[in-house]
Design a protein around this motif. Structure first.
Motif, PDB file in Angstrom:
ATOM      1  N   ASP A 207      47.391  -6.253  61.846  1.00 57.90           N
ATOM      2  CA  ASP A 207      48.397  -7.306  62.032  1.00 57.90           C
ATOM      3  C   ASP A 207      48.275  -7.941  63.422  1.00 57.90           C
ATOM      4  OD1 ASP A 207      49.294  -4.871  63.044  1.00 57.90           O
ATOM      5  OD2 ASP A 207      51.317  -5.027  62.205  1.00 57.90           O
ATOM      6  N   GLY A 208      47.805  -7.144  64.403  1.00 58.49           N
ATOM      7  CA  GLY A 208      47.588  -7.717  65.741  1.00 58.49           C
ATOM      8  C   GLY A 208      46.525  -8.803  65.678  1.00 58.49           C
TER       9      GLY A 208
ATOM     10  N   LEU B 202      46.586  -4.939  57.477  1.00 64.83           N
ATOM     11  CA  LEU B 202      47.234  -3.646  57.700  1.00 64.83           C
ATOM     12  C   LEU B 202      48.463  -3.877  58.566  1.00 64.83           C
ATOM     13  CD1 LEU B 202      44.712  -2.222  56.528  1.00 64.83           C
ATOM     14  CD2 LEU B 202      45.169  -0.437  58.193  1.00 64.83           C
TER      15      LEU B 202
ATOM     16  N   ASN C 269      51.230  -2.725  60.273  1.00 68.48           N
ATOM     17  CA  ASN C 269      51.854  -1.505  60.810  1.00 68.48           C
ATOM     18  C   ASN C 269      52.720  -1.790  62.041  1.00 68.48           C
ATOM     19  OD1 ASN C 269      49.851  -2.012  62.681  1.00 68.48           O
ATOM     20  ND2 ASN C 269      48.530  -0.328  62.012  1.00 68.48           N
TER      21      ASN C 269
ATOM     22  N   ASP D 177      52.084  -2.589  64.936  1.00 73.69           N
ATOM     23  CA  ASP D 177      51.629  -1.812  66.089  1.00 73.69           C
ATOM     24  C   ASP D 177      50.183  -2.198  66.397  1.00 73.69           C
ATOM     25  OD1 ASP D 177      51.620   0.260  67.999  1.00 73.69           O
ATOM     26  OD2 ASP D 177      50.790   1.702  66.570  1.00 73.69           O
ATOM     27  N   LEU D 178      49.826  -2.147  67.675  1.00 74.88           N
ATOM     28  CA  LEU D 178      48.406  -2.261  68.042  1.00 74.88           C
ATOM     29  C   LEU D 178      47.854  -0.838  67.976  1.00 74.88           C
ATOM     30  CD1 LEU D 178      48.866  -4.816  70.960  1.00 74.88           C
ATOM     31  CD2 LEU D 178      47.866  -5.274  68.713  1.00 74.88           C
ATOM     32  N   ASN D 179      47.764  -0.373  66.751  1.00 73.07           N
ATOM     33  CA  ASN D 179      47.676   1.044  66.459  1.00 73.07           C
ATOM     34  C   ASN D 179      46.476   1.772  67.059  1.00 73.07           C
ATOM     35  OD1 ASN D 179      47.279   3.248  63.805  1.00 73.07           O
ATOM     36  ND2 ASN D 179      49.135   3.136  65.014  1.00 73.07           N
TER      37      ASN D 179
ATOM     38  N   LEU E  15      54.448  -4.685  67.701  1.00 77.68           N
ATOM     39  CA  LEU E  15      54.214  -6.066  67.272  1.00 77.68           C
ATOM     40  C   LEU E  15      55.408  -6.568  66.478  1.00 77.68           C
ATOM     41  CD1 LEU E  15      50.576  -5.930  65.847  1.00 77.68           C
ATOM     42  CD2 LEU E  15      51.311  -7.083  67.943  1.00 77.68           C
TER      43      LEU E  15
HETATM   44 MG   LIG Z   1      48.456  -3.201  63.773  1.00 78.38          MG
END
Ligand SMILES: [Mg+2]
Ligand SMILES: Cc1ncc(C[n+]2csc(CCOP(=O)(O)OP(=O)(O)O)c2C)c(N)n1
Length: 601
Positions: free
Chosen positions: A448-449, A479, A481, A483-485, A506
């Motif tokens: 998503d980032g 994906l 999530n 988050d910048l996972n 995010l």
């Molecule tokens: Mg992400």
């Protein structure tokens, strides 16, 4: 060679015609007054070269890079002076670092204004001096155009690199003239033929002696091994070897071959790790995989390397024999010198570890998570991958699942930003793949980032063009999530820091709804049992589809072999009060248990 002299032909008309004569069918780019002359020429030459308008010049450079990666041809991107040229850079570095032939054509202010602190005047020769250091030149005289274009293309191809031609806007409009037959002129032609590069027989014999002597042979292949599948399989069979794949070599060998250990490295598999740690002999083909801690310890293995580029030999491991040559031809010449290993114990051990590993991955994928375990999605996607699909991945946790969990089959293609490992190429790579192969299905896997960074904008490009494609199917998997996972986990595991919410969280978005807004299909996957039906719908759609997967950020993209330091750092991040501590512990525990309590079949 050359064109009949035609006084009405401008430099821009000539440049476009010359590019077309070199076989360039498509240019990815974005306009601006610095490059308007060439845009006018492209318009006049309609049908010869297709201009693909992206949302951002960086995306055009990624597309040119992906075009080169997926077709083996030169990719061309174009931008205006100043800001447009600057925007190209990240995509050009991606091409340079993954050794792809890409030509950038950029505008510049008029010659008479240069040096005058003029608007949009950027010193482009200096700006591109690193990324296009093999060849960057500015056209300051019309008859230069011919050799600048010829050399930019030929050097990009021979050196597998990025080159750049800068065209001041006044030059673009001038009449073109061929160089006169006099002192001081340059007369280039257009042909390029790829040489057959082969090591000497004596060196092949030295390599064969090492490979024949070894009892436990490991092979590591990369993007440079493409086209040599049959030879790699034959060598692996003869030597009783296991074969690990660097990320860019993911699609070179099918994962259903019983001796393929899958990816290597932080995003890799345990069988690849064990293969490298336990082998006594290493054969590397077409790879510059960088992480030496995943290769045998120096001195632990005798090693042979094959690469077409002499600069890349003996670079990651002090190899005993370096063979400069084309992978396929070199392996073909090596095969008659190899002796089949009759003791298959090593090979059987590798195969049984691989079988066990796939069970570990399946068990990891089946662990519940909140809301969805991303591994589950990739596990279910693997058998549904259409024949000949083209996979692209972005940088992020997605790259882990792409590398480790997806089982590629013969005939598929796959790529991502390997050496630059930049965010955002996932969507533009898939677009370039679709233009090059409109009847194949690209599947982009993007965090998503990366979507928010620029992927979403390129969905607009997809919605602009998809009706042109003979088969409009294309999947963009997000994906989601929040988050910048990947970096969140790196902070925990590598630095022992807790998640820093200010840098990592995010904003949530509905990517499926956004896709629908653009006239694409959008499907949100909120629960695990929706994965299968969503994939079926997407693969049968009549439009490109965005799959918005609500993915659990607490599923750890674990390295295949966790070091003591990493384990300590991870525990220290929890002690320091990571916001997701409890969920993470639960999820990590599930994963680790799967890895260390093997499923014996
Ligand atoms: Mg992400
Ligand atoms: C241009 C660029 N900026 C930053 C990074 C560092 N980086 C690597 S992965 C990543 C996180 C990506 O997040 P997302 O796209 O949401 O994927 P996720 O890891 O969450 O699946 C970051 C910030 C990078 N590789 N490239």
């Amino acid at each position: 060679m050359g064109n009949p002299i035609n006084m009405s032909q401008t430099v821009s008309d000539f440049v476009v015609e010359r590019l077309a004569s070199w076989g360039i069918k498509r240019i990815f780019g974005y306009p601006g007054d610095g490059i308007n002359g060439v845009m006018g020429a492209l318009n006049r030459a309609k049908g010869k070269i297709d201009f693909i308008q992206t949302r951002h010049e960086e995306m055009a450079a990624f597309m040119a890079c992906a075009h080169a990666k997926f077709t083996g041809e030169v990719g061309v991107c174009m931008a205006t002076s100043g800001p447009g040229a600057i925007h190209l850079l990240n995509g050009l570095y991606d091409a340079k670092m993954d050794h792809q032939p890409v030509v950038a054509i950029v505008g510049q202010q008029a010659r008479m204004s240069m040096g005058g602190d003029y608007q949009q005047e950027v010193d482009l020769l200096s700006l591109f001096k690193d990324v296009a250091h093999e060849y960057v030149h500015m056209c300051t005289e019309p008859s230069q155009a011919r050799h600048l274009i010829d050399r930019a293309i030929r050097i990009a191809r021979t050196n597998r690199t990025v080159t750049c031609v800068i065209l001041p806007n006044d030059i673009q409009e001038l009449d073109f003239s061929e160089p006169p037959h006099m002192h001081g002129t340059v007369h280039t032609g257009m042909s390029y033929t790829k040489p057959e590069i082969m090591p000497s027989l004596a060196d092949l014999q030295l390599a064969a002696d090492i490979l024949n002597t070894g009892k436990k042979v490991a092979m590591l292949i990369g993007a440079g091994a493409a086209g040599a599948e049959d030879e790699i399989i034959e060598v692996a069979e003869m030597l009783g070897a296991g074969v690990a794949k660097a990320l860019l070599g993911k699609a070179v060998l099918a994962d259903d071959l019983p001796f393929v250990t899958g990816s290597i490295g932080l995003l890799g598999t345990k069988p690849s790790y064990d293969l490298m740690m336990d082998c006594d002999t290493l054969l590397m083909v077409g790879t510059s995989f960088p992480y030496s801690e995943f290769l045998p310890k120096e001195g632990a293995a005798k090693a042979v390397q094959i690469d077409i580029d002499g600069r890349m030999l003996g670079l990651r491991y002090p190899t005993d024999v370096n063979l400069q040559g084309d992978s396929r031809r070199t392996l073909k010449a090596l095969i008659p010198l190899l002796v089949r290993k009759e003791d298959r114990t090593w090979r059987e051990k590798i195969e049984s570890e691989i079988t066990r590993w796939w069970k570990v991955l399946e068990a990891r994928a089946m662990k519940s998570a909140n809301p969805i375990n991303p591994q589950r999605f990739f596990w279910e996607l693997s058998p549904l991958l259409p024949d000949n699909c083209i996979l692209t991945s972005d940088s992020g946790s997605t790259a882990n699942w792409f590398a480790r969990d997806l089982r590629v089959r013969k005939g598929m293609k796959a790529s991502l930003s390997g050496n630059l490992a930049t965010m955002t190429p996932g969507v533009p790579y898939a677009i370039a793949a679709k233009f090059a192969f409109p009847d194949r299905i690209p599947i982009a896997m993007v965090g998503d980032g990366a979507m928010q960074m620029m992927g979403m904008n390129e969905l607009i490009t997809i919605s602009k063009y998809y009706r042109r494609w003979s088969d409009p199917r294309m999947l963009i998997i997000v994906l989601n999530n929040q988050d910048l996972n990947q970096v969140t986990w790196e902070q925990r595991v590598m630095s022992g820091d807790p998640k820093y919410e200010a840098s990592q969280d995010l904003p949530g978005l509905n990517y499926a709804a956004y896709a629908q807004l653009l006239g694409l299909e959008g499907i949100r996957i909120e629960k695990e049992d929706e994965i299968g039906p969503a994939l079926q719908t997407a693969l049968n759609a009549r439009r490109p589809v965005v799959l918005d997967l609500l993915s659990d950020p607490n599923v750890p993209p674990l390295p295949p072999h966790i070091t003591l330091k990493q384990a300590k750092d991870f525990s220290s991040s929890i002690l320091k009060g990571d916001v997701n501590a409890w969920d993470m512990i639960k999820q990590t525990y599930k994963e680790v248990v799967e890895n260390f309590l093997p499923h014996h079949s």
